[in-house]
Design a protein around this motif. Structure first.
Motif, PDB file in Angstrom:
ATOM      1  N   LEU A 127       0.811  -1.221   0.000  1.00  0.00           N
ATOM      2  CA  LEU A 127       0.000   0.000   0.000  1.00  0.00           C
ATOM      3  C   LEU A 127       0.843   1.270   0.000  1.00  0.00           C
ATOM      4  CD1 LEU A 127      -2.824  -1.051   2.509  1.00  0.00           C
ATOM      5  CD2 LEU A 127      -3.089  -0.567   0.069  1.00  0.00           C
ATOM      6  N   TYR A 128       2.073   1.176   0.476  1.00  0.00           N
ATOM      7  CA  TYR A 128       2.960   2.344   0.469  1.00  0.00           C
ATOM      8  C   TYR A 128       3.376   2.632  -0.967  1.00  0.00           C
ATOM      9  CZ  TYR A 128       6.923   5.364   1.580  1.00  0.00           C
ATOM     10  OH  TYR A 128       7.797   6.422   1.664  1.00  0.00           O
ATOM     11  N   SER A 129       3.341   3.896  -1.364  1.00  0.00           N
ATOM     12  CA  SER A 129       3.758   4.258  -2.721  1.00  0.00           C
ATOM     13  C   SER A 129       4.495   5.593  -2.678  1.00  0.00           C
ATOM     14  CB  SER A 129       2.550   4.364  -3.657  1.00  0.00           C
ATOM     15  OG  SER A 129       1.646   5.359  -3.217  1.00  0.00           O
ATOM     16  N   PRO A 130       5.481   5.787  -3.555  1.00  0.00           N
ATOM     17  CA  PRO A 130       6.258   7.034  -3.550  1.00  0.00           C
ATOM     18  C   PRO A 130       5.393   8.283  -3.670  1.00  0.00           C
ATOM     19  CG  PRO A 130       7.324   5.394  -4.930  1.00  0.00           C
ATOM     20  CD  PRO A 130       5.987   4.826  -4.557  1.00  0.00           C
ATOM     21  N   ASP A 131       4.291   8.185  -4.422  1.00  0.00           N
ATOM     22  CA  ASP A 131       3.431   9.357  -4.572  1.00  0.00           C
ATOM     23  C   ASP A 131       2.242   9.347  -3.608  1.00  0.00           C
ATOM     24  OD1 ASP A 131       2.488   7.158  -5.881  1.00  0.00           O
ATOM     25  OD2 ASP A 131       2.125   8.133  -7.793  1.00  0.00           O
ATOM     26  N   ASN A 132       2.289   8.455  -2.611  1.00  0.00           N
ATOM     27  CA  ASN A 132       1.316   8.447  -1.518  1.00  0.00           C
ATOM     28  C   ASN A 132      -0.125   8.400  -2.039  1.00  0.00           C
ATOM     29  OD1 ASN A 132       0.414   8.436   1.133  1.00  0.00           O
ATOM     30  ND2 ASN A 132       0.696  10.627   1.444  1.00  0.00           N
ATOM     31  N   LEU A 133      -0.415   7.398  -2.851  1.00  0.00           N
ATOM     32  CA  LEU A 133      -1.734   7.299  -3.463  1.00  0.00           C
ATOM     33  C   LEU A 133      -2.845   7.106  -2.434  1.00  0.00           C
ATOM     34  CD1 LEU A 133      -0.989   5.096  -6.605  1.00  0.00           C
ATOM     35  CD2 LEU A 133      -1.499   7.533  -6.536  1.00  0.00           C
ATOM     36  N   THR A 134      -2.530   6.458  -1.318  1.00  0.00           N
ATOM     37  CA  THR A 134      -3.566   6.244  -0.300  1.00  0.00           C
ATOM     38  C   THR A 134      -3.754   7.465   0.588  1.00  0.00           C
ATOM     39  OG1 THR A 134      -2.083   5.387   1.421  1.00  0.00           O
ATOM     40  CG2 THR A 134      -2.920   3.810  -0.211  1.00  0.00           C
ATOM     41  N   GLY A 135      -2.726   8.338   0.642  1.00  0.00           N
ATOM     42  CA  GLY A 135      -2.766   9.471   1.562  1.00  0.00           C
ATOM     43  C   GLY A 135      -2.331   9.111   2.970  1.00  0.00           C
ATOM     44  N   TYR A 136      -1.886   7.865   3.172  1.00  0.00           N
ATOM     45  CA  TYR A 136      -1.566   7.392   4.519  1.00  0.00           C
ATOM     46  C   TYR A 136      -0.175   6.765   4.606  1.00  0.00           C
ATOM     47  CZ  TYR A 136      -6.264   8.231   6.300  1.00  0.00           C
ATOM     48  OH  TYR A 136      -7.426   8.835   6.723  1.00  0.00           O
ATOM     49  N   ASN A 137       0.767   7.241   3.804  1.00  0.00           N
ATOM     50  CA  ASN A 137       2.104   6.654   3.840  1.00  0.00           C
ATOM     51  C   ASN A 137       2.710   6.649   5.244  1.00  0.00           C
ATOM     52  OD1 ASN A 137       2.423   5.803   1.235  1.00  0.00           O
ATOM     53  ND2 ASN A 137       3.849   7.397   0.621  1.00  0.00           N
ATOM     54  N   SER A 138       2.609   7.756   5.951  1.00  0.00           N
ATOM     55  CA  SER A 138       3.206   7.849   7.299  1.00  0.00           C
ATOM     56  C   SER A 138       2.598   6.816   8.233  1.00  0.00           C
ATOM     57  CB  SER A 138       3.012   9.257   7.869  1.00  0.00           C
ATOM     58  OG  SER A 138       3.700  10.207   7.086  1.00  0.00           O
ATOM     59  N   ASP A 139       1.285   6.637   8.155  1.00  0.00           N
ATOM     60  CA  ASP A 139       0.612   5.667   9.019  1.00  0.00           C
ATOM     61  C   ASP A 139       0.997   4.235   8.638  1.00  0.00           C
ATOM     62  OD1 ASP A 139      -1.663   7.389  10.552  1.00  0.00           O
ATOM     63  OD2 ASP A 139      -1.339   8.143   8.518  1.00  0.00           O
ATOM     64  N   LEU A 140       1.163   3.992   7.348  1.00  0.00           N
ATOM     65  CA  LEU A 140       1.579   2.662   6.902  1.00  0.00           C
ATOM     66  C   LEU A 140       2.962   2.311   7.445  1.00  0.00           C
ATOM     67  CD1 LEU A 140       0.389   2.940   3.188  1.00  0.00           C
ATOM     68  CD2 LEU A 140      -0.620   1.466   4.948  1.00  0.00           C
ATOM     69  N   LEU A 141       3.865   3.280   7.435  1.00  0.00           N
ATOM     70  CA  LEU A 141       5.204   3.053   7.987  1.00  0.00           C
ATOM     71  C   LEU A 141       5.136   2.782   9.490  1.00  0.00           C
ATOM     72  CD1 LEU A 141       7.351   5.761   6.140  1.00  0.00           C
ATOM     73  CD2 LEU A 141       7.139   3.331   5.615  1.00  0.00           C
ATOM     74  N   LEU A 142       4.297   3.515  10.183  1.00  0.00           N
ATOM     75  CA  LEU A 142       4.143   3.292  11.622  1.00  0.00           C
ATOM     76  C   LEU A 142       3.582   1.904  11.909  1.00  0.00           C
ATOM     77  CD1 LEU A 142       2.772   6.761  12.834  1.00  0.00           C
ATOM     78  CD2 LEU A 142       5.015   5.760  13.338  1.00  0.00           C
ATOM     79  N   ASP A 143       2.623   1.477  11.102  1.00  0.00           N
ATOM     80  CA  ASP A 143       2.054   0.142  11.301  1.00  0.00           C
ATOM     81  C   ASP A 143       3.102  -0.943  11.042  1.00  0.00           C
ATOM     82  OD1 ASP A 143      -0.402   1.114  12.037  1.00  0.00           O
ATOM     83  OD2 ASP A 143      -1.327   0.864  10.054  1.00  0.00           O
ATOM     84  N   LEU A 144       3.938  -0.742  10.018  1.00  0.00           N
ATOM     85  CA  LEU A 144       5.002  -1.710   9.754  1.00  0.00           C
ATOM     86  C   LEU A 144       6.009  -1.742  10.901  1.00  0.00           C
ATOM     87  CD1 LEU A 144       5.742  -1.326   5.933  1.00  0.00           C
ATOM     88  CD2 LEU A 144       4.987  -3.387   7.119  1.00  0.00           C
ATOM     89  N   ARG A 145       6.352  -0.573  11.416  1.00  0.00           N
ATOM     90  CA  ARG A 145       7.279  -0.521  12.550  1.00  0.00           C
ATOM     91  C   ARG A 145       6.691  -1.233  13.763  1.00  0.00           C
ATOM     92  NH1 ARG A 145      11.707   2.762  12.453  1.00  0.00           N
ATOM     93  NH2 ARG A 145      11.956   4.148  10.659  1.00  0.00           N
ATOM     94  N   THR A 146       5.382  -1.101  13.958  1.00  0.00           N
ATOM     95  CA  THR A 146       4.723  -1.799  15.060  1.00  0.00           C
ATOM     96  C   THR A 146       4.878  -3.304  14.910  1.00  0.00           C
ATOM     97  OG1 THR A 146       3.088  -0.033  15.368  1.00  0.00           O
ATOM     98  CG2 THR A 146       2.497  -2.220  16.194  1.00  0.00           C
ATOM     99  N   LEU A 147       4.685  -3.799  13.699  1.00  0.00           N
ATOM    100  CA  LEU A 147       4.809  -5.232  13.463  1.00  0.00           C
ATOM    101  C   LEU A 147       6.255  -5.705  13.566  1.00  0.00           C
ATOM    102  CD1 LEU A 147       2.269  -5.757  10.536  1.00  0.00           C
ATOM    103  CD2 LEU A 147       2.017  -6.438  12.924  1.00  0.00           C
ATOM    104  N   ILE A 148       7.201  -4.845  13.206  1.00  0.00           N
ATOM    105  CA  ILE A 148       8.614  -5.220  13.350  1.00  0.00           C
ATOM    106  C   ILE A 148       8.954  -5.463  14.819  1.00  0.00           C
ATOM    107  CG2 ILE A 148      10.995  -4.371  13.085  1.00  0.00           C
ATOM    108  CD1 ILE A 148      10.039  -2.916  10.550  1.00  0.00           C
ATOM    109  N   GLY A 149       8.263  -4.785  15.709  1.00  0.00           N
ATOM    110  CA  GLY A 149       8.482  -4.977  17.146  1.00  0.00           C
ATOM    111  C   GLY A 149       7.645  -6.081  17.750  1.00  0.00           C
TER     112      GLY A 149
END
Length: 370
Positions: A127-149
């Motif tokens: 869902l993450y895209s360079p042009d932020n098609l979803t409008g939620y790139n920052s939140d997607l990164l935070l969710d991935l970081r949560t799962l990494i932990g």
């Protein structure tokens, strides 16, 4: 199997080692469905009206598709059943929309099973895209970081690899190092991901990443680098001079080995060696301004060269230009003779006999013979 396809199937299978360290789907890189580029024709209302009309039609189609968004309608199913369903959604192409991003976030907050989290991590990466098609790139990164932990190592690994495949982001290398130090990532995972990331990193970071890869002496990272160099003719231009020098040294010290028994000609070993040889020659050719085929022929004609190396390279599609010049008495012709002599020593080895026939057929085709 047709003779012309002797290594084709193996090459496709082995190509997987250049892009992923396990059998899970590659996160964030599967092709998305796309519409063909519009052709705007002049009409009474002008090209701007045509463009606006096209945008409206595409927007309507996208809204209709999003109304049937499978991720938004997914109902949590504990265990492998849920993971399989999310993997199916991933494989069929996740819609890059706000609704998809919100649905993925809601699933994570809902307390889904570990199996589902493993699949969801890949979806978050998609869902993450360079042009932020979803409008939620920052939140997607935070969710991935949560799962990494996450306490579950498989969940954390899936998330770390998904995060890594987003390309280089500030702190990506530090995140991978932490995952490696905590044993979420294996050595192959870690150094393989650094090899994927290096050409995308800024010069100073890139030099550090390549230096770390060289020091690791990791064979999988060598396969990744060799594969990327051969698959993308322009990728070497992404590296600094210092990084190219380090890559050259790393590849020189990472030559794939064949089995000790000289009659054992493994196709996987052959493909790995041929890819390594071509990538190494490309780096050396760039550094010294030498002709690529000339460098490869010189390497293969060194005294005492294992004939399996010669056969392995001559079977590759990239060897066509060498085979076309394999005249009697020429260096390329000598390589063909050495390969044929090797195959003749093992008449019962059907792989070698097929290899000899295929090389002969390709020489004939290069000279216009049927």
């Amino acid at each position: 199997m047709k003779k012309a396809g002797l290594l084709a199937v193996v090459a496709v299978a082995v190509a997987g080692i250049f892009y992923w360290s396990q059998t899970q789907p590659l996160p964030g890189t599967a092709p998305q469905q796309s519409s063909p580029a519009p052709v705007f024709h002049r009409d009474d209302r002008g090209p701007s009206a045509a463009a606006a009309r096209y945008a409206t039609e595409i927007g309507a189609a996208r809204d209709k598709q999003d109304s049937q968004n499978p991720l938004a309608s997914y109902v949590p199913r504990p265990g492998i059943e849920g993971r399989n369903e999310l993997d199916r959604i991933f494989a069929q192409s996740v819609l890059l929309t706000t609704r998809s991003a919100l649905a993925a976030h809601a699933l994570l907050k809902a307390g889904i099973s570990n199996d589902e989290k493993i699949a969801l991590a890949r979806i978050l990466g998609r869902l993450y895209s360079p042009d932020n098609l979803t409008g939620y790139n920052s939140d997607l990164l935070l969710d991935l970081r949560t799962l990494i932990g996450d306490d579950n190592k498989d969940v954390a690994r899936s998330a770390a690899l998904s995060f890594s495949r987003l390309g280089y982001l500030p702190g990506s290398d530090a995140l991978l190092k932490t995952a490696f130090d905590s044993r979420v990532l294996s050595a192959d995972d870690y150094y393989g991901e650094l090899a994927h990331m290096a050409p995308l990193a800024p010069a100073g970071v890139q030099d550090e990443l390549v230096s770390m890869i060289r020091s690791s002496a990791n064979p999988y990272a060598a396969d990744i680098l060799a594969g990327s160099i051969n698959n993308d003719p322009s990728i070497l231009r992404s590296y600094s001079e210092r990084s190219i020098a380090n890559i050259g040294e790393f590849l020189r010290n990472s030559e794939p080995r064949f089995a000790s028994a000289t009659g054992d000609f493994g196709l996987t070993d052959a493909v790995r060696y041929a890819n390594w040889l071509r990538a190494s020659a490309k780096v050396d050719s760039l550094s010294h301004g030498t002709d690529l085929d000339t460098a490869i022929v010189a390497q293969l004609t060194l005294p005492g060269t294992d004939p399996r190396k010669i056969t392995a390279y001559l079977l590759m599609p990239e060897a066509s230009s060498i085979l076309s010049s394999a005249l009697l008495g020429s260096p390329a012709g000598g390589l063909v003779s050495a390969s044929n002599q090797y195959a003749a020593q093992y008449p019962g080895n059907m792989i070698l006999q097929s290899a000899a026939q295929e090389i002969g057929q390709r020489i004939g085709r290069s000279r216009g013979k049927p």
